[in-house]
Design an enzyme around this catalytic site. Structure first.
Site: not given
Length: 391
Positions: A73-74, A224, A234, A243
């Protein structure tokens, strides 16, 4: 126009087409210099234009000779404004793939939408027949649910208690303490909606229902995990819950698609400078420290080196090493106890006064600029360049 970086906070609001092209070229040359990958031949990369997604596309195309279909999506450039880095990266990949006789196609749009999924499926049917690898590498702060139309927003908050820690403000060149208020249940739920496994599952379900997943197809989503210093923001935080939902999704995918022997993995990668990580409190300071330590140890890798190893040591290895949650762990150079002990010692010492002595901020900043095509050797940044580059 002459294009110099315009940095606002933790983002760069423009990009350099020639620099982005050179960055892509260097990644392609790295893969060409490595032994060939006995890997995929027809690949879909969802989130294909930057970072690990772009590295996955390059590794598949130039390491394994794969036909690659990308989704991203640019923003397209205009006469007065540059396009996004991902736009220029994709244009550069297309140009090089065409020159080298490789199949390529990229669909530009909201990958969370069912319309883009349908367009992708049709393109697979028309050009590829089926795909044998699906890489899910999306990073977005928001997601519109394709069924309800509700828009969900992710947050970067700890869970349970208020959390105070050090961080580095790249805009002000300042090490300081930051206090983050704990997430609400709604914060957690919305972050899971955006960054969890629901959309990955939706992609696989629609691809499978359309008959475009090959037997023994593999799919992976990137994550990550980190260690002690990053867990409060995180791991044990809203992002961490999302995650965890990726792990749930991977298990569900392996169970649900046994008819084609689908192999689904969450792949844990090392911390790197990305457009996403730059926005996360703690990470600029942490990454500046680990860059210095890992360069000293000779274990530092960028996106392309990491993904090449993922393909050769993980996805396309006869006996890949999996952790207790069935993840492919490519982050061991960062998360091992010896390296982490060095980073923790530096973390305790670092202050505003000694930051540039203890941390590799120069390396961090170079990588940040590189994301947008700046600071790359051999590129003349005072030259007049055409911002309108077509795919």
């Amino acid at each position: 126009m002459v294009i110099h970086p315009k940095i606002r906070g933790f983002i760069c609001t423009n990009a350099h087409p020639v620099g982005c092209a050179e960055n892509v070229r260097q990644q392609i040359e790295y893969i060409k210099s490595q032994p060939k990958i006995d890997g995929p031949k027809r690949v879909l990369v969802i989130g294909a234009s930057t970072g690990y997604g772009l590295a996955s596309r390059i590794s598949a195309a130039y390491g394994s000779g794969a036909k690659t279909l990308g989704v991203c999506f640019e923003k397209e450039p205009t006469e007065r404004k540059t396009g996004t880095a991902g736009w220029y990266n994709t244009a550069a990949f297309h140009a090089q793939a065409k020159k080298d006789g490789l199949y390529y196609h990229t669909i530009n749009g909201d990958a969370f939408s069912d319309e883009i999924k349908a367009d992708t499926i049709q393109r697979i049917k028309d050009d590829l027949g089926q795909v044998d690898l699906v890489v899910y590498s999306l990073a977005s702060p928001k997601r519109k649910d394709p069924v309800t139309g509700d828009v969900y927003s992710s947050t970067l908050k700890p869970i349970g208690d208020t959390y105070t820690t050090k961080t580095y403000d790249t805009d002000k060149d300042k090490v300081h303490d930051i206090t983050l208020e704990p997430a609400t249940e709604d914060d957690i739920a919305q972050t899971i909606k955006v960054m969890g496994g629901e959309d990955w599952e939706r992609w696989v379900a629609q691809l499978h229902n359309a008959g475009v997943l090959a037997d023994d197809c593999q799919t992976t989503a990137y994550t990550y995990i980190g260690k002690k210093l990053t867990w409060p923001i995180y791991g044990h935080a809203t992002i961490g819950r999302a995650k965890e939902d990726l792990d749930r999704a991977a298990t569900a995918l392996r169970t649900s698609y046994q008819d084609i022997n689908l192999k689904a993995y969450v792949s844990s990668l090392k911390a790197l400078v990305t457009q996403a990580s730059s926005a996360i409190p703690v990470m600029p300071l942490y990454i500046s420290l680990i860059y210095g330590v890992m360069k000293e140890e000779g274990t530092h890798e960028g996106c392309i080196e990491q993904i090449y190893r993922l393909f050769t040591e993980g996805l396309y290895h006869d006996n890949p090493k999996l952790d207790e949650a069935h993840r492919l762990r490519m982050d061991g150079f960062e998360t091992n106890e010896k390296t982490q002990a060095k980073i923790e010692a530096l973390w305790d010492q670092v202050t505003q006064e000694n930051f540039h002595e203890l941390a590799d901020y120069e390396g961090y900043h170079q990588e940040f600029l590189r994301l947008f095509g700046f600071g790359i050797e051999g590129v003349d940044y005072n030259a007049d360049v055409e911002p309108q580059v077509a795919w």
